[in-house]
Design an enzyme around this catalytic site. Structure first.
Site, PDB file in Angstrom:
ATOM      1  CB  VAL B 127      34.850  29.747  43.923  1.00 36.75           C
ATOM      2  CG1 VAL B 127      34.833  28.660  42.944  1.00 36.75           C
ATOM      3  CG2 VAL B 127      34.474  29.018  45.161  1.00 36.75           C
ATOM      4  CD  GLU B 128      38.117  31.081  48.988  1.00 38.75           C
ATOM      5  OE1 GLU B 128      38.487  31.778  50.225  1.00 38.75           O
ATOM      6  OE2 GLU B 128      38.528  29.569  49.693  1.00 38.75           O
ATOM      7  CG  MET B 129      39.665  37.327  47.890  1.00 38.91           C
ATOM      8  SD  MET B 129      40.586  37.267  49.048  1.00 38.91           S
ATOM      9  CE  MET B 129      40.604  38.872  48.623  1.00 38.91           C
TER      10      MET B 129
END
Lengths: 344, 344
Positions: B127-129
């Site tokens: 859910v980040e990079m």
């Protein structure tokens, strides 16, 4: 807004627009033109830079002008098409912001006449910055107390925080995003050793083949002297039977027709700049073409109905590479703090 | 990794850690500590800055370290919780990168011991990079030809482009992101007019109430001298019956327990820095508390079981505001161009 269908006019107009009569080659000016009602000041440019980098202008607080027009690189976003709020994909390749100040209109279809008008477009585009309307966007910015001082420094005290002033400031900043001094610029300014033999050969091919009919002027995007707000439009693809049209799905998006609905605008596109192509892959309005050599082949086929030889392609690519940078060094802006209830 | 349960140790340890014996107040050093195996060089810091700002490290090419840790503002992202690739929301408030170099561990739960380790975390967080794995991430960067030279300048020729070197460079850059010279720093360095009367009153309250038991040391995040990799942990909420726990849903996320599964880690959190709070709203691990005064009331109630008076709150807020900046001026990095097939 008067519209110029570029192909025919350009050929007629070349000598009149050339700085050096008899040649279509012009270097990029050291300063971009600016409208009389938005002359730059240091305070305005600095405010514009802050706003350009401020993601709080978007619904989620995650997308700024900078997100898709990365001035630390080629002024675009390295992607075929951009991604806005909530992970949504746009339909067209982000055009570079570098030297946009020299273009006579903005967006791929030239639907915005000025940088000021363009700046407002993505803010309310649901797949870009996603704000409900421009008033909501400027209300959001107005709720950040630290913006009052820079807006007043740029536009005087009183009702300084308006969407019009925000757009003016961003446009003033964008007029500083120019890249004069490329090898090509040095060459046409008299330094005859600035280009390699191959680049000079490519320059000649570029002219002889007719590329320069559209890609002319200082930004290689249309004749110098076109009034701001007058898009320099061209049909693309000119030869729809080119095999590249199917390969890269180049005719699906109907260009200016999509926004105007006018039959005469079908497949009409603003002629894009060729400066800094090294930094702006992938290419074309849909970002489907991945390399400069392939883009040159595509253009030869779709616009000139010619199959270019490898030699021609290589020479033209070498020439196009000479249109690169230099990018000015910039200090990062400092953005004012966010009230804790600004974003949910 | 040795773990310190902060509350008890801190009270015992205060005098020993104080620069000025007898006082818990320390100014922020002008230089962050650095590990022997990653001493900074200008080339390494510049490479780290490039990588920090490079969104091509993410699956979509849209999320960089900078996206959630905005060094043009408070080193965070102004949101309650962050948004990564594909519009996905994370579960915790982005901690500021400013002065992270002075913390003895990284992440809200201290699960990374060093800045080098931390830098690798978000890259593969879906859910980040959202990169598949670290090898894919560094392979992506390695496909950008313009990165070879800066990696070799920083780490020597040969196999310079590795994920370990990328993390080292980012950490070296982050060690430059420090903000010594706040009003508080000037005050404790001897300038007795640097704080207002109210700020001095707040400083005394901060000590008298016991806030300083945890929020001590130069970063107000734990005692100076804790070995890097030793998280300074604290239970939060200490008093779960506080009405604020329900109001702001403060006990749902169980802190370090979520990553270790150990009972002793339930609701244990790394003590966060209090520097630059003016810039880092909203507050708490879930970003649920929107203002500094409310955050002070919440902490008084959940950690000290006290209802603070308005006077106490206002004085402490005034003191906390004295921990702000200054942020150093930075030049923007220049990123190398993207191959056209790097991102789809």
């Amino acid at each position: 807004m008067k519209i110029i269908a570029g192909f025919f006019l350009a050929i007629l107009a070349l000598p009149a627009f050339a700085a050096d009569p008899g040649t279509p080659w012009q270097s990029l000016p050291l300063k971009a033109p600016e409208p009389k009602d938005n002359l730059a000041t240091p305070a305005k440019v600095e405010l514009g830079k802050m706003l350009y980098f401020d993601p709080r202008f978007s619904e989620t607080g995650t997308v700024s002008c900078f997100s898709c027009h990365n001035v630390m690189e080629g002024g675009d976003d390295h992607r075929p098409t951009s991604i806005g709020v909530h992970g949504q994909k746009g339909g067209r390749n982000a055009p570079t912001v570098w030297n946009a100040a020299f273009l006579s209109s903005q967006f791929w279809d030239g639907r915005a006449g000025t940088l000021e008008d363009q700046a407002k477009g993505p803010v309310t585009n649901p797949v870009e910055m996603g704000m409900k309307d421009l008033q909501s966007a400027i209300d959001r910015i107005g709720r950040i107390p630290g913006y009052r001082q820079p807006f007043e420094a740029a536009f005087g005290s009183g009702d300084a925080i308006t969407i019009g002033n925000a757009a003016k400031a961003i446009a003033a900043y964008e007029r500083t995003l120019i890249t004069p001094g490329s090898a090509y610029d040095r060459f046409v300014s008299g330094n005859k050793t600035a280009l390699t033999e191959q680049q000079i050969a490519g320059m000649k091919q570029f002219q002889a083949l007719g590329c320069v009919a559209c890609h002319q002027g200082p930004a290689f995007a249309g004749p110098v002297g076109l009034p701001t707000g007058t898009p320099f439009l061209m049909k693309f693809p000119m030869f729809p039977a080119s095999p590249y049209v199917a390969t890269y799905d180049l005719a699906k998006d109907q260009g200016r027709f999509e926004s105007t609905g006018k039959e005469s605008d079908r497949h009409m596109w603003r002629v894009p700049t060729l400066r800094n192509l090294v930094y702006t892959a992938p290419y074309m309005h849909n970002g489907a073409v991945k390399t400069i050599p392939e883009a040159v082949r595509v253009m030869g086929s779709t616009q000139l109905n010619r199959t270019l030889s490898d030699q021609e392609v290589n020479d033209i690519v070498a020439f196009l590479e000479s249109l690169t940078g230099p990018f000015p060094t910039q200090a990062m802006p400092k953005l004012p703090p966010t009230p804790g209830d600004l974003l949910q």
